[in-house]
Motif scaffolding. Structure first.
Motif, PDB file in Angstrom:
ATOM      1  N   ALA A 382       0.842  -1.203   0.000  1.00  0.00           N
ATOM      2  CA  ALA A 382       0.000   0.000   0.000  1.00  0.00           C
ATOM      3  C   ALA A 382       0.872   1.246   0.000  1.00  0.00           C
ATOM      4  O   ALA A 382       2.002   1.238   0.499  1.00  0.00           O
ATOM      5  CB  ALA A 382      -0.919  -0.008   1.216  1.00  0.00           C
ATOM      6  N   GLN A 383       0.352   2.323  -0.570  1.00  0.00           N
ATOM      7  CA  GLN A 383       1.050   3.603  -0.482  1.00  0.00           C
ATOM      8  C   GLN A 383       0.760   4.221   0.885  1.00  0.00           C
ATOM      9  O   GLN A 383      -0.172   3.811   1.575  1.00  0.00           O
ATOM     10  CB  GLN A 383       0.605   4.526  -1.616  1.00  0.00           C
ATOM     11  N   LEU A 406      13.519  10.516   7.624  1.00  0.00           N
ATOM     12  CA  LEU A 406      12.304   9.700   7.545  1.00  0.00           C
ATOM     13  C   LEU A 406      12.096   9.173   6.129  1.00  0.00           C
ATOM     14  O   LEU A 406      11.771   7.992   5.936  1.00  0.00           O
ATOM     15  CB  LEU A 406      11.097  10.516   7.994  1.00  0.00           C
ATOM     16  N   LEU A 407      12.311  10.018   5.126  1.00  0.00           N
ATOM     17  CA  LEU A 407      12.178   9.571   3.733  1.00  0.00           C
ATOM     18  C   LEU A 407      13.193   8.476   3.418  1.00  0.00           C
ATOM     19  O   LEU A 407      12.861   7.487   2.752  1.00  0.00           O
ATOM     20  CB  LEU A 407      12.365  10.748   2.786  1.00  0.00           C
ATOM     21  N   ASN A 408      14.430   8.637   3.898  1.00  0.00           N
ATOM     22  CA  ASN A 408      15.452   7.613   3.676  1.00  0.00           C
ATOM     23  C   ASN A 408      15.059   6.292   4.326  1.00  0.00           C
ATOM     24  O   ASN A 408      15.269   5.208   3.754  1.00  0.00           O
ATOM     25  CB  ASN A 408      16.800   8.082   4.225  1.00  0.00           C
ATOM     26  N   PHE A 409      14.490   6.370   5.518  1.00  0.00           N
ATOM     27  CA  PHE A 409      14.061   5.175   6.245  1.00  0.00           C
ATOM     28  C   PHE A 409      12.956   4.448   5.481  1.00  0.00           C
ATOM     29  O   PHE A 409      12.985   3.217   5.330  1.00  0.00           O
ATOM     30  CB  PHE A 409      13.584   5.579   7.638  1.00  0.00           C
ATOM     31  N   ILE A 410      11.977   5.187   4.974  1.00  0.00           N
ATOM     32  CA  ILE A 410      10.875   4.576   4.220  1.00  0.00           C
ATOM     33  C   ILE A 410      11.400   3.942   2.936  1.00  0.00           C
ATOM     34  O   ILE A 410      11.030   2.815   2.579  1.00  0.00           O
ATOM     35  CB  ILE A 410       9.791   5.633   3.909  1.00  0.00           C
ATOM     36  N   SER A 411      12.279   4.653   2.224  1.00  0.00           N
ATOM     37  CA  SER A 411      12.823   4.129   0.968  1.00  0.00           C
ATOM     38  C   SER A 411      13.610   2.850   1.209  1.00  0.00           C
ATOM     39  O   SER A 411      13.451   1.854   0.474  1.00  0.00           O
ATOM     40  CB  SER A 411      13.718   5.186   0.319  1.00  0.00           C
ATOM     41  N   LYS A 412      14.451   2.833   2.238  1.00  0.00           N
ATOM     42  CA  LYS A 412      15.266   1.657   2.531  1.00  0.00           C
ATOM     43  C   LYS A 412      14.404   0.497   3.014  1.00  0.00           C
ATOM     44  O   LYS A 412      14.604  -0.661   2.614  1.00  0.00           O
ATOM     45  CB  LYS A 412      16.313   2.007   3.585  1.00  0.00           C
ATOM     46  N   TYR A 414      11.221  -0.177   2.437  1.00  0.00           N
ATOM     47  CA  TYR A 414      10.301  -0.733   1.441  1.00  0.00           C
ATOM     48  C   TYR A 414      10.909  -0.774   0.039  1.00  0.00           C
ATOM     49  O   TYR A 414      10.179  -0.883  -0.959  1.00  0.00           O
ATOM     50  CB  TYR A 414       8.996   0.066   1.438  1.00  0.00           C
ATOM     51  N   GLY A 415      12.231  -0.702  -0.064  1.00  0.00           N
ATOM     52  CA  GLY A 415      12.918  -0.878  -1.327  1.00  0.00           C
ATOM     53  C   GLY A 415      12.547   0.122  -2.394  1.00  0.00           C
ATOM     54  O   GLY A 415      12.586  -0.196  -3.593  1.00  0.00           O
ATOM     55  N   GLY A 416      12.209   1.340  -2.004  1.00  0.00           N
ATOM     56  CA  GLY A 416      11.859   2.382  -2.963  1.00  0.00           C
ATOM     57  C   GLY A 416      10.534   2.162  -3.661  1.00  0.00           C
ATOM     58  O   GLY A 416      10.241   2.815  -4.668  1.00  0.00           O
ATOM     59  N   GLN A 417       9.701   1.257  -3.123  1.00  0.00           N
ATOM     60  CA  GLN A 417       8.429   0.910  -3.776  1.00  0.00           C
ATOM     61  C   GLN A 417       7.224   1.644  -3.183  1.00  0.00           C
ATOM     62  O   GLN A 417       6.127   1.547  -3.714  1.00  0.00           O
ATOM     63  CB  GLN A 417       8.181  -0.602  -3.662  1.00  0.00           C
ATOM     64  N   LYS A 418       7.404   2.342  -2.091  1.00  0.00           N
ATOM     65  CA  LYS A 418       6.254   2.947  -1.420  1.00  0.00           C
ATOM     66  C   LYS A 418       6.221   4.451  -1.663  1.00  0.00           C
ATOM     67  O   LYS A 418       7.137   5.191  -1.267  1.00  0.00           O
ATOM     68  CB  LYS A 418       6.297   2.655   0.091  1.00  0.00           C
ATOM     69  N   ALA A 419       5.147   4.911  -2.292  1.00  0.00           N
ATOM     70  CA  ALA A 419       4.941   6.353  -2.451  1.00  0.00           C
ATOM     71  C   ALA A 419       4.537   6.935  -1.098  1.00  0.00           C
ATOM     72  O   ALA A 419       3.798   6.319  -0.330  1.00  0.00           O
ATOM     73  CB  ALA A 419       3.864   6.625  -3.493  1.00  0.00           C
ATOM     74  N   PHE A 420       5.012   8.164  -0.825  1.00  0.00           N
ATOM     75  CA  PHE A 420       4.764   8.779   0.482  1.00  0.00           C
ATOM     76  C   PHE A 420       4.460  10.262   0.305  1.00  0.00           C
ATOM     77  O   PHE A 420       5.120  10.955  -0.478  1.00  0.00           O
ATOM     78  CB  PHE A 420       5.988   8.611   1.379  1.00  0.00           C
ATOM     79  N   SER A 421       3.467  10.747   1.032  1.00  0.00           N
ATOM     80  CA  SER A 421       3.171  12.183   1.037  1.00  0.00           C
ATOM     81  C   SER A 421       2.859  12.635   2.454  1.00  0.00           C
ATOM     82  O   SER A 421       2.285  11.887   3.246  1.00  0.00           O
ATOM     83  CB  SER A 421       1.991  12.508   0.105  1.00  0.00           C
ATOM     84  N   THR A 479      -1.616   9.848  -4.239  1.00  0.00           N
ATOM     85  CA  THR A 479      -0.487   9.021  -3.816  1.00  0.00           C
ATOM     86  C   THR A 479      -0.428   7.736  -4.629  1.00  0.00           C
ATOM     87  O   THR A 479       0.645   7.175  -4.863  1.00  0.00           O
ATOM     88  CB  THR A 479      -0.602   8.687  -2.308  1.00  0.00           C
ATOM     89  N   LEU A 480      -1.600   7.262  -5.095  1.00  0.00           N
ATOM     90  CA  LEU A 480      -1.651   6.054  -5.915  1.00  0.00           C
ATOM     91  C   LEU A 480      -1.064   6.282  -7.304  1.00  0.00           C
ATOM     92  O   LEU A 480      -0.757   5.318  -8.014  1.00  0.00           O
ATOM     93  CB  LEU A 480      -3.104   5.572  -6.043  1.00  0.00           C
ATOM     94  N   LYS A 481      -0.903   7.550  -7.688  1.00  0.00           N
ATOM     95  CA  LYS A 481      -0.335   7.890  -9.001  1.00  0.00           C
ATOM     96  C   LYS A 481       1.032   8.557  -8.834  1.00  0.00           C
ATOM     97  O   LYS A 481       1.438   9.358  -9.668  1.00  0.00           O
ATOM     98  CB  LYS A 481      -1.284   8.827  -9.758  1.00  0.00           C
ATOM     99  N   THR A 482       1.718   8.218  -7.745  1.00  0.00           N
ATOM    100  CA  THR A 482       2.947   8.915  -7.377  1.00  0.00           C
ATOM    101  C   THR A 482       4.124   7.959  -7.259  1.00  0.00           C
ATOM    102  O   THR A 482       3.985   6.847  -6.755  1.00  0.00           O
ATOM    103  CB  THR A 482       2.746   9.656  -6.042  1.00  0.00           C
ATOM    104  N   PHE A 483       5.289   8.399  -7.719  1.00  0.00           N
ATOM    105  CA  PHE A 483       6.560   7.740  -7.421  1.00  0.00           C
ATOM    106  C   PHE A 483       7.309   8.653  -6.456  1.00  0.00           C
ATOM    107  O   PHE A 483       7.532   9.836  -6.760  1.00  0.00           O
ATOM    108  CB  PHE A 483       7.408   7.548  -8.683  1.00  0.00           C
ATOM    109  N   THR A 484       7.697   8.122  -5.312  1.00  0.00           N
ATOM    110  CA  THR A 484       8.525   8.887  -4.383  1.00  0.00           C
ATOM    111  C   THR A 484       9.980   8.538  -4.637  1.00  0.00           C
ATOM    112  O   THR A 484      10.390   7.388  -4.447  1.00  0.00           O
ATOM    113  CB  THR A 484       8.148   8.591  -2.921  1.00  0.00           C
ATOM    114  N   LEU A 485      10.758   9.520  -5.070  1.00  0.00           N
ATOM    115  CA  LEU A 485      12.159   9.316  -5.395  1.00  0.00           C
ATOM    116  C   LEU A 485      13.014   9.440  -4.133  1.00  0.00           C
ATOM    117  O   LEU A 485      12.556   9.931  -3.096  1.00  0.00           O
ATOM    118  CB  LEU A 485      12.597  10.332  -6.448  1.00  0.00           C
ATOM    119  N   THR A 486      14.247   9.026  -4.232  1.00  0.00           N
ATOM    120  CA  THR A 486      15.107   9.039  -3.043  1.00  0.00           C
ATOM    121  C   THR A 486      15.625  10.437  -2.718  1.00  0.00           C
ATOM    122  O   THR A 486      16.102  10.677  -1.611  1.00  0.00           O
ATOM    123  CB  THR A 486      16.307   8.092  -3.226  1.00  0.00           C
TER     124      THR A 486
END
Length: 536
Positions: A382-383, A406-412, A414-421, A479-486
């Protein structure tokens, strides 16, 4: 006849003498009132903080007819001390046999103990104004009126909080703005010193805004130290990098057909939110109608960072639902909306050290554990969106208080697969009307985090949140149409962002908001690659 007259005179004298002795035996109670910036010019603007005041303790001392007043003193009447060990002095207006000491001003606590002239008292309350009260009692159980005295205990150094500062590498040539506050609720600030890149700079008590133009490459540290009027000291610093180099990145994202989104609402339950908490259920009543049709989960936590039942990122139990912490789209709309409103309407008074970023970090960590109320809230596929409602800003500067961390923690995780806002309803910086009424402090860091993730920024002082909640709910859908980059991509004449889908160029239109790429249309299922560049 003379003999009878003599007896009468003798009886009269005896009666008057007895009455006089009885009057003398009565008692009455009365009352009385390492890199070097070649351009060392920068500006500092300071907003002074209010000078702390010590309120005198109200007088409730009995004044007997003789004019001698009962006395209760802390540290011989001093109004300020740097120790929680206090000397109490007791003087009664009559032959007191007992005294009763209470915490507070109304003598409602404590138990009677033998009277003494003085005693040492260890206060459990520190770094605040402490009020104690005493009542005296004689051997005939007659009580004096309640006496009280107050003293301000200050055992801590000044508070230094960085509200705005670079959270990632700064591109060379950019301007940098840093905002920090120096305050002391006890004795007050005596001295503040600052150094930037090893050079002393002017700063003072209150809110300081430092602007440094046209930064050159290097590592920079702003160090702030402060001393209060009792010689307690504190020191804090922030360090950031300025670089002219870029790194090229490729990020793989797998898009699935599900429409899962998890929404964490972080509600400020501190005492300053009393106005905003009124009718909170009504203020957010249109949230669920906008995200209708999604496979959503919603949970609530508070801004309280303490390791307590309603703090440290723990989910709040749904009101009236013992052992349940998560709302789901499988519930009836009316039931879910009612539960959400009731759960957001907080009645407790939480910590005044609001930390929405920190508790979000902790809520995610707790969701990864094997037990507790947070388990199963953040689903792997889920996003994730966060909505913070607060009239103050993040109060600490630890790693878990930092948006980029926090963004780095989420990316690491969930392997960069989770969009976050990150969305926020706050005292928007510059909104003087809100800050002067019910908005306690500008939400610099929450505004910065929302901009970094393309989130919506609302007004906490608004009488009705309907419009901004609708915007936030629409942001949750996006968020469902979003890519969150590192990291935030650099787009200029030399660098751009490009997307491949299943190895072929993807023509779908998108916009870049901070670290988020938001597409105009729903993304077809498939494997995507995003090519972009960031500042090192």
């Amino acid at each position: 006849m003379m003999k009878n007259l003599g007896w009468a005179l003798l009886l009269a004298l005896s009666f008057n003498l007895t009455a006089c002795l009885e009057n003398q035996g009565s008692v009455e109670f009365g009352s009385a009132g390492s890199g070097t910036n070649t351009n060392n010019d920068f500006s500092v603007v300071t907003e002074p903080s209010p000078t702390p005041t010590v309120e005198p303790s109200p007088s409730a001392t009995p004044v007997p007819p003789s004019g001698e007043a009962a006395v209760f003193q802390i540290n011989n009447g001093a109004k300020l001390t740097d120790s929680s060990k206090l000397e109490l002095s007791f003087i009664s207006v009559f032959s007191a046999a007992y005294l009763k000491l209470s915490v507070g001003s109304d003598c409602s606590g404590g138990t009677y103990e033998p009277f003494v002239d003085s005693k040492m008292y260890q206060s459990a309350q520190t770094n605040q104004n402490v009020t104690l009260s005493v009542r005296y009692k004689d051997y005939d159980n007659r009580e004096s009126e309640c006496l009280n005295a107050s003293i301000l205990i200050d055992e801590a150094g000044p508070d230094i909080v960085f509200a705005k500062y670079p959270t990632s590498t700064v591109e060379e040539g950019s301007d940098v703005e840093i905002v920090f506050t120096v305050s002391d609720v006890g004795s007050g600030i005596d001295k503040v010193t600052c150094t930037f890149a090893g050079v002393a700079k002017t700063c003072a008590a209150g809110t300081n805004t430092i602007k440094i133009p046209s930064m050159v490459s290097g590592t920079y540290t702003l160090a702030v130290s402060a001393t209060d009027k009792l010689a307690h000291s504190s020191a804090k610093s922030i360090t950031f990098e300025v670089s002219s180099k870029y790194r090229s990145l490729v990020q793989n994202v797998q898009v699935t057909p599900n429409k899962k989104v998890d929404l964490l609402i972080v509600i400020d339950n501190s005492g300053s939110m009393e106005y905003e908490q009124k009718n909170m259920a009504k203020r957010v009543q249109n949230l669920l109608s906008v995200i209708k049709g999604l496979d959503w989960q919603i949970a609530v936590t508070t801004t309280d960072p303490r390791d307590v039942t309603l703090g440290d990122g723990r989910l709040v139990q749904l009101t009236g639902k013992k052992g349940q912490y998560i709302l789901t789209s499988a519930m009836a709309d009316s039931e879910a909306q009612s539960l959400l409103g009731a759960t957001l309407q907080r009645t407790e008074t939480g910590s005044g050290d609001e930390q929405a970023v920190y508790v979000t970090y902790r809520a995610i960590e707790r969701s990864l554990s094997a037990s507790g109320g947070n388990v199963n809230f953040i689903r792997p596929d889920a996003q994730l969106a966060v909505l913070t409602i607060s009239d103050e800003d993040e109060s600490k500067n630890g790693t878990k208080n930092d948006p980029q961390s926090l963004l780095n923690f989420i990316s690491k995780t969930y392997g960069g697969q989770k969009a976050f806002s990150f969305h926020s309803i706050i005292t928007r910086p510059g909104d003087t009307a809100c800050k002067s009424t019910n908005g306690y402090a500008y939400g610099y860091r929450y505004e910065q985090f929302s901009k970094l993730t393309g989130g919506v920024i609302g007004d906490v002082c608004a009488a009705d949140y309907a419009a901004q909640v609708s915007g936030i709910a629409d942001g949750v859908r996006k968020t469902l149409k979003t890519f969150t980059l590192t990291c935030a991509p650099v787009v200029d004449a030399m660098r751009s962002v490009s997307v491949l889908k299943d190895g072929q160029p993807y023509a779908g239109k998108f916009s870049v908001n901070g670290v988020n790429m938001v597409f105009e249309a729903d993304l077809p299922q498939g494997q995507y690659q995003v090519y972009y560049s960031c500042v090192k």
